[in-house]
Design a protein around this motif. Structure first.
Motif, mmCIF file in Angstrom:
data_model
loop_
_atom_site.group_PDB
_atom_site.id
_atom_site.type_symbol
_atom_site.label_atom_id
_atom_site.label_comp_id
_atom_site.label_asym_id
_atom_site.label_seq_id
_atom_site.Cartn_x
_atom_site.Cartn_y
_atom_site.Cartn_z
ATOM 1 N N MET A 289 0.839 -1.215 0.000
ATOM 2 C CA MET A 289 0.000 0.000 0.000
ATOM 3 C C MET A 289 0.870 1.259 0.000
ATOM 4 O O MET A 289 0.563 2.235 -0.675
ATOM 5 N N ILE B 269 -11.511 5.440 9.457
ATOM 6 C CA ILE B 269 -11.440 3.987 9.692
ATOM 7 C C ILE B 269 -10.668 3.329 8.546
ATOM 8 O O ILE B 269 -10.941 3.603 7.382
ATOM 9 N N GLY B 270 -9.710 2.472 8.883
ATOM 10 C CA GLY B 270 -8.893 1.819 7.851
ATOM 11 C C GLY B 270 -7.963 2.838 7.217
ATOM 12 O O GLY B 270 -7.863 2.929 5.995
ATOM 13 N N VAL B 271 -7.245 3.576 8.049
ATOM 14 C CA VAL B 271 -6.469 4.729 7.570
ATOM 15 C C VAL B 271 -5.296 4.317 6.676
ATOM 16 O O VAL B 271 -4.841 5.093 5.838
ATOM 17 N N GLY B 272 -4.793 3.088 6.853
ATOM 18 C CA GLY B 272 -3.658 2.652 6.031
ATOM 19 C C GLY B 272 -2.462 3.562 6.233
ATOM 20 O O GLY B 272 -2.075 3.884 7.362
ATOM 21 N N VAL C 80 -3.650 8.607 3.511
ATOM 22 C CA VAL C 80 -3.582 9.260 2.195
ATOM 23 C C VAL C 80 -4.575 10.416 2.065
ATOM 24 O O VAL C 80 -4.660 11.030 1.003
ATOM 25 N N ASP D 31 -6.896 1.318 12.473
ATOM 26 C CA ASP D 31 -6.562 0.333 11.437
ATOM 27 C C ASP D 31 -6.167 -0.967 12.151
ATOM 28 O O ASP D 31 -5.433 -0.928 13.131
ATOM 29 N N PRO D 32 -6.651 -2.098 11.651
ATOM 30 C CA PRO D 32 -6.301 -3.348 12.339
ATOM 31 C C PRO D 32 -4.870 -3.815 12.075
ATOM 32 O O PRO D 32 -4.368 -4.680 12.791
ATOM 33 N N PHE E 102 1.074 -0.511 9.449
ATOM 34 C CA PHE E 102 0.900 0.777 8.757
ATOM 35 C C PHE E 102 1.464 1.936 9.576
ATOM 36 O O PHE E 102 1.634 3.030 9.061
ATOM 37 N N LYS F 48 -10.304 -3.174 14.573
ATOM 38 C CA LYS F 48 -11.138 -3.317 13.382
ATOM 39 C C LYS F 48 -12.276 -2.310 13.446
ATOM 40 O O LYS F 48 -12.841 -2.065 14.526
ATOM 41 N N GLY F 49 -12.643 -1.780 12.297
ATOM 42 C CA GLY F 49 -13.732 -0.802 12.259
ATOM 43 C C GLY F 49 -15.069 -1.399 12.652
ATOM 44 O O GLY F 49 -15.993 -0.685 13.036
ATOM 45 N N ASP F 50 -15.177 -2.721 12.556
ATOM 46 C CA ASP F 50 -16.454 -3.336 12.914
ATOM 47 C C ASP F 50 -16.484 -3.736 14.390
ATOM 48 O O ASP F 50 -17.418 -4.394 14.833
ATOM 49 N N THR G 172 -12.134 5.181 3.075
ATOM 50 C CA THR G 172 -11.793 5.121 1.648
ATOM 51 C C THR G 172 -11.139 3.770 1.359
ATOM 52 O O THR G 172 -10.159 3.395 2.014
ATOM 53 N N LEU G 173 -11.726 3.037 0.430
ATOM 54 C CA LEU G 173 -11.218 1.730 -0.034
ATOM 55 C C LEU G 173 -11.071 0.730 1.114
ATOM 56 O O LEU G 173 -10.042 0.060 1.242
ATOM 57 N N VAL G 174 -12.058 0.659 1.947
ATOM 58 C CA VAL G 174 -11.997 -0.220 3.117
ATOM 59 C C VAL G 174 -13.086 -1.306 3.070
ATOM 60 O O VAL G 174 -12.834 -2.474 3.385
HETATM 61 C C1 LIG Z 1 -6.902 -0.824 0.495
HETATM 62 S S1 LIG Z 1 -6.416 -0.255 2.063
HETATM 63 C C2 LIG Z 1 -6.978 1.452 2.001
HETATM 64 C C3 LIG Z 1 -6.200 2.331 2.935
HETATM 65 C C4 LIG Z 1 -6.603 3.804 2.887
HETATM 66 N N1 LIG Z 1 -7.905 4.011 3.447
HETATM 67 C C5 LIG Z 1 -6.531 4.342 1.465
HETATM 68 O O1 LIG Z 1 -7.514 4.917 0.980
HETATM 69 O O2 LIG Z 1 -5.451 4.202 0.854
HETATM 70 C C6 LIG Z 1 -7.608 -1.002 3.128
HETATM 71 C C7 LIG Z 1 -7.389 -0.617 4.574
HETATM 72 O O3 LIG Z 1 -8.481 -1.126 5.347
HETATM 73 C C8 LIG Z 1 -7.949 -1.721 6.512
HETATM 74 N N2 LIG Z 1 -8.922 -2.700 7.001
HETATM 75 C C9 LIG Z 1 -9.101 -3.984 6.618
HETATM 76 N N3 LIG Z 1 -10.089 -4.552 7.336
HETATM 77 C C10 LIG Z 1 -10.546 -3.597 8.172
HETATM 78 C C11 LIG Z 1 -11.546 -3.565 9.180
HETATM 79 N N4 LIG Z 1 -12.284 -4.644 9.468
HETATM 80 N N5 LIG Z 1 -11.738 -2.411 9.853
HETATM 81 C C12 LIG Z 1 -10.996 -1.318 9.567
HETATM 82 N N6 LIG Z 1 -10.034 -1.284 8.642
HETATM 83 C C13 LIG Z 1 -9.810 -2.405 7.953
HETATM 84 C C14 LIG Z 1 -6.627 -2.319 6.060
HETATM 85 O O4 LIG Z 1 -5.750 -2.599 7.134
HETATM 86 C C15 LIG Z 1 -6.126 -1.205 5.158
HETATM 87 O O5 LIG Z 1 -5.464 -0.210 5.868
#
Ligand SMILES: C[S@@+](CC[C@H](N)C(=O)[O-])C[C@H]1O[C@@H](n2cnc3c(N)ncnc32)[C@H](O)[C@@H]1O
Length: 252
Positions: free
Chosen positions: A42, A85-88, A91, A106-107, A111, A134-136, A152-154
């Motif tokens: 990523m 949520i899912g900040v990676g 970005v 972020d789980p 990252f 985890k976001g859930d 975004t993309l999560v």
């Molecule tokens: C494709 S990356 C996108 C990262 C960032 N949001 C972006 O737009 O580049 C997906 C992200 O979602 C996170 N993720 C996966 N499962 C998740 C969950 N259950 N709750 C929250 N985040 C999660 C991953 O660890 C990862 O950081």
């Protein structure tokens, strides 16, 4: 035929065994380090800014600055609190309003290093350390304690989408399954194939290319869901399968 295969196997028993052991060890190492190398993948894919995508995000997040905080202290300062949520790697900093308080989850703990490097570039935002969760399953952040939530993309890789959608104001940008089947049936087939064979979910941490999160978002009890289906600009042809996107704002 069977006899010659068995004969070959018995003549090369040690070599076959050694190859199987090596493959088993490689497979163990790859799975054990999956979170770590996914974070690197990523980082590698997002380290260079992609101006066309930044334009889309700029437009999408522009209305964040119009929100008024529920917190009297923040309201006095004319800033808001955002949860991503899912900040990676982080970005979206460039699109957050000046002075905002940013809580991130972020789980994947790997990252952290990339997120910390990115946030140093945005001293105008009060970003907190990553909460590894985890976001859930976010019992540590109460409903109504933040003014807006960003994903975004999560949702493509979340198991319990419904549980991630409990917020008052949700800004989302997600890649989805192809929506124009007349024009792009090839893309739909590729999305199905790469997801079905497990290749895409394996490389991208469970990402399902052929998912449509809209029924879950629309059924999550928001009183208003603004949604825009569009084709996102992608930096190279590898991500052609991720071009169909939705972005929108859902409000309770
Ligand atoms: C494709 S990356 C996108 C990262 C960032 N949001 C972006 O737009 O580049 C997906 C992200 O979602 C996170 N993720 C996966 N499962 C998740 C969950 N259950 N709750 C929250 N985040 C999660 C991953 O660890 C990862 O950081």
């Amino acid at each position: 035929m069977l006899y010659s295969i068995l004969a070959w196997l018995s003549n090369n028993f040690i070599t076959v065994l050694a190859v199987l052991v090596v493959l088993w060890i490689v497979q163990k190492i790859v799975f054990a380090t999956q979170d770590r190398w996914f974070a690197y993948v990523m980082h590698f894919c997002t380290k260079d800014e992609f101006p066309k995508l930044e334009e889309v995000k700029k437009d999408h997040f522009a209305s964040l600055k119009d929100h008024v905080s529920h917190d009297p202290e923040l309201r006095k300062k004319k800033v808001i609190k955002i949860l991503e949520i899912g900040v990676g790697t982080g970005v979206n900093f460039a699109h957050y309003p000046d002075g905002c308080r940013l809580v991130v989850v972020d789980p994947n703990p790997h990252f952290k290093e990339y997120y910390d490097n990115n946030r140093k570039k945005f001293p105008n935002i009060h970003s907190e350390d990553v909460l590894v969760a985890k976001g859930d399953d976010m019992h540590m952040i109460a409903d109504g304690s933040v003014d807006a939530v960003v994903i975004t993309l999560v949702l493509c890789s979340v198991d319990n989408i419904d549980k991630i959608l409990r917020w008052q104001v949700l800004y989302f940008m997600e890649h989805v399954q192809e929506f124009d089947l007349k024009k792009y049936s090839l893309r739909k087939n590729l999305q199905d194939f790469f997801t079905w064979c497990g290749l895409w979910p394996f490389i991208f941490d469970g990402c399902c290319l052929n998912r449509d999160p809209m029924p879950a978002i629309e059924g999550a009890g928001f009183s208003k869901v603004e949604v825009d289906h569009y084709y996102a600009p992608v930096p190279n042809f590898l991500f052609w399968v991720e071009m169909p996107n939705v972005k929108g704002v859902a409000t309770k």
